[in-house]
Design a protein around this motif. Structure first.
Motif, mmCIF file in Angstrom:
data_model
loop_
_atom_site.group_PDB
_atom_site.id
_atom_site.type_symbol
_atom_site.label_atom_id
_atom_site.label_comp_id
_atom_site.label_asym_id
_atom_site.label_seq_id
_atom_site.Cartn_x
_atom_site.Cartn_y
_atom_site.Cartn_z
ATOM 1 N N ILE A 148 -4.005 11.711 -4.789
ATOM 2 C CA ILE A 148 -3.195 11.894 -3.576
ATOM 3 C C ILE A 148 -2.597 10.558 -3.138
ATOM 4 N N PHE A 149 -3.423 9.507 -3.126
ATOM 5 C CA PHE A 149 -2.948 8.202 -2.634
ATOM 6 C C PHE A 149 -1.850 7.622 -3.529
ATOM 7 N N ALA A 150 -1.916 7.926 -4.833
ATOM 8 C CA ALA A 150 -0.907 7.393 -5.760
ATOM 9 C C ALA A 150 0.495 7.895 -5.402
ATOM 10 N N ASN A 151 0.541 9.021 -4.666
ATOM 11 C CA ASN A 151 1.832 9.570 -4.203
ATOM 12 C C ASN A 151 1.786 9.876 -2.711
ATOM 13 N N LYS A 200 -8.286 -6.585 -6.967
ATOM 14 C CA LYS A 200 -8.112 -7.157 -8.295
ATOM 15 C C LYS A 200 -6.908 -6.486 -8.940
ATOM 16 N N SER A 201 -6.007 -7.307 -9.434
ATOM 17 C CA SER A 201 -4.847 -6.772 -10.131
ATOM 18 C C SER A 201 -4.711 -7.569 -11.418
ATOM 19 N N GLY A 202 -5.019 -6.937 -12.545
ATOM 20 C CA GLY A 202 -5.109 -7.692 -13.797
ATOM 21 C C GLY A 202 -6.251 -8.682 -13.679
ATOM 22 N N ASP A 203 -5.972 -9.964 -13.939
ATOM 23 C CA ASP A 203 -7.008 -10.985 -13.821
ATOM 24 C C ASP A 203 -6.964 -11.698 -12.479
ATOM 25 N N THR A 204 -6.090 -11.226 -11.601
ATOM 26 C CA THR A 204 -5.897 -11.916 -10.327
ATOM 27 C C THR A 204 -6.683 -11.248 -9.206
ATOM 28 N N LEU A 205 -7.404 -12.057 -8.433
ATOM 29 C CA LEU A 205 -8.063 -11.560 -7.225
ATOM 30 C C LEU A 205 -7.186 -11.932 -6.041
ATOM 31 N N LYS A 206 -7.185 -11.056 -5.028
ATOM 32 C CA LYS A 206 -6.322 -11.321 -3.885
ATOM 33 C C LYS A 206 -6.986 -10.804 -2.611
ATOM 34 N N VAL A 207 -6.844 -11.542 -1.519
ATOM 35 C CA VAL A 207 -7.292 -11.087 -0.199
ATOM 36 C C VAL A 207 -6.085 -10.529 0.533
ATOM 37 N N VAL A 208 -6.205 -9.300 1.013
ATOM 38 C CA VAL A 208 -5.093 -8.668 1.739
ATOM 39 C C VAL A 208 -5.630 -7.912 2.941
ATOM 40 N N SER A 209 -4.721 -7.484 3.820
ATOM 41 C CA SER A 209 -5.132 -6.607 4.909
ATOM 42 C C SER A 209 -4.126 -5.471 5.024
ATOM 43 N N THR A 210 -4.564 -4.363 5.606
ATOM 44 C CA THR A 210 -3.687 -3.211 5.809
ATOM 45 C C THR A 210 -3.856 -2.713 7.239
ATOM 46 N N SER A 211 -2.849 -1.986 7.712
ATOM 47 C CA SER A 211 -2.907 -1.410 9.054
ATOM 48 C C SER A 211 -3.493 -0.008 9.011
ATOM 49 N N ASN A 212 -4.004 0.393 10.162
ATOM 50 C CA ASN A 212 -4.476 1.777 10.340
ATOM 51 C C ASN A 212 -5.461 2.148 9.229
ATOM 52 N N GLN A 213 -5.220 3.271 8.525
ATOM 53 C CA GLN A 213 -6.141 3.656 7.453
ATOM 54 C C GLN A 213 -5.494 3.538 6.075
ATOM 55 N N ASP A 214 -4.441 2.738 5.979
ATOM 56 C CA ASP A 214 -3.832 2.512 4.670
ATOM 57 C C ASP A 214 -4.789 1.717 3.780
ATOM 58 N N ASN A 215 -4.594 1.819 2.475
ATOM 59 C CA ASN A 215 -5.420 1.035 1.550
ATOM 60 C C ASN A 215 -4.602 0.628 0.326
ATOM 61 N N PRO A 216 -5.136 -0.332 -0.465
ATOM 62 C CA PRO A 216 -4.360 -0.913 -1.575
ATOM 63 C C PRO A 216 -4.173 0.000 -2.784
ATOM 64 N N ILE A 217 -4.690 1.224 -2.751
ATOM 65 C CA ILE A 217 -4.373 2.127 -3.872
ATOM 66 C C ILE A 217 -3.366 3.197 -3.443
ATOM 67 N N ASP A 239 0.534 4.332 -2.685
ATOM 68 C CA ASP A 239 1.849 3.912 -3.213
ATOM 69 C C ASP A 239 2.654 3.128 -2.181
ATOM 70 N N ILE A 240 2.350 3.293 -0.901
ATOM 71 C CA ILE A 240 3.098 2.591 0.143
ATOM 72 C C ILE A 240 2.569 1.163 0.378
ATOM 73 N N ALA A 241 1.469 0.794 -0.281
ATOM 74 C CA ALA A 241 0.859 -0.521 -0.024
ATOM 75 C C ALA A 241 1.750 -1.645 -0.536
ATOM 76 N N LYS A 242 1.854 -2.705 0.243
ATOM 77 C CA LYS A 242 2.632 -3.880 -0.152
ATOM 78 C C LYS A 242 1.910 -4.611 -1.292
ATOM 79 N N ASP A 243 0.583 -4.732 -1.155
ATOM 80 C CA ASP A 243 -0.237 -5.383 -2.180
ATOM 81 C C ASP A 243 -1.168 -4.339 -2.777
ATOM 82 N N LYS A 244 -0.944 -4.040 -4.046
ATOM 83 C CA LYS A 244 -1.762 -2.999 -4.690
ATOM 84 C C LYS A 244 -2.777 -3.627 -5.637
#
Ligand code: MN
Length: 199
Positions: free
Chosen positions: A56-59, A131-148, A150-155
């Motif tokens: 569901i989240f992917a779309n 984690k995206s490939g070999d890269t680790l990243k710290v990010v934040s999201t609003s409300n109940q969005d998450n990095p998986i 499709d609308i996420a800026k940082d996935k």
């Protein structure tokens, strides 16, 4: 098919003196339960009924705001409870520690960046280590969005997560979100983060 509120792996008071029992009880039995119930209502009778949350989240952009908000609320809290432990705290080990040190310079620098992301997320939201490939990243999201979503800026794949909605700290810490974040490090379940890192 419907989604179920998971049981916690520990008692509501198990994270004392760091996270208090009352907040844990309300957060899980009221807030998380409401997200779960409302997610099920939002997908009832739609094609999302036969999909996993990840599918569901992917779309998610194709679904209603209720699916995005309550689905995220259901899923993000599942991750959050698993990511806490009465035997938590300290530092990660092995490959995960090495990857964090390689990416951020040191574990302390990683903690500092993650804490800053959590503290500066304006309003309700979450802080993440992804984690995206070999890269680790710290990010934040609003409300109940998450990095998986499709609308996420940082996935990326989710490794560590912190809820910074006021409902997660206000009873004990009131407006002192930074104190709640400092306390969080005492209960992080690094074994679970490592399990996700190894995928
Ligand atoms: Mn919450």
């Amino acid at each position: 098919m419907s989604f179920e509120l998971p049981k916690l792996d520990y008692a509501y008071d198990a994270l004392e003196p760091y996270f208090d029992a009352k907040t844990m009880e309300i957060h899980h039995s009221k807030h998380h339960k409401a997200y779960t119930d409302n997610f099920n209502k939002a997908i009832a009778g739609t094609d999302a009924e036969n999909k996993t949350a990840e599918e569901i989240f992917a779309n998610v952009s194709k679904y209603s705001a209720a699916v995005r908000n309550h689905g995220g609320g259901f899923y993000n809290h599942n991750l959050f409870w698993k990511n806490l432990s009465p035997n938590g705290g300290g530092k990660p080990k092995g490959e995960l520690l090495a990857a964090i040190e390689k990416q951020f310079g040191s574990f302390e620098e990683f903690k500092s960046q993650f804490s800053a992301a959590a503290a500066t997320q304006f309003g309700s939201g979450w802080a993440w280590l992804i984690k995206s490939g070999d890269t680790l990243k710290v990010v934040s999201t609003s409300n109940q969005d998450n990095p998986i979503m499709d609308i996420a800026k940082d996935k990326g794949e989710i490794l560590l997560v912190l809820d910074v909605w006021e409902h997660s700290y206000y009873l004990k810490f009131q407006n002192r979100r930074p104190d709640y974040i400092t306390t969080f490090w005492e209960v992080v379940n690094w074994d679970e983060v490592e399990r996700r890192f190894k995928g």
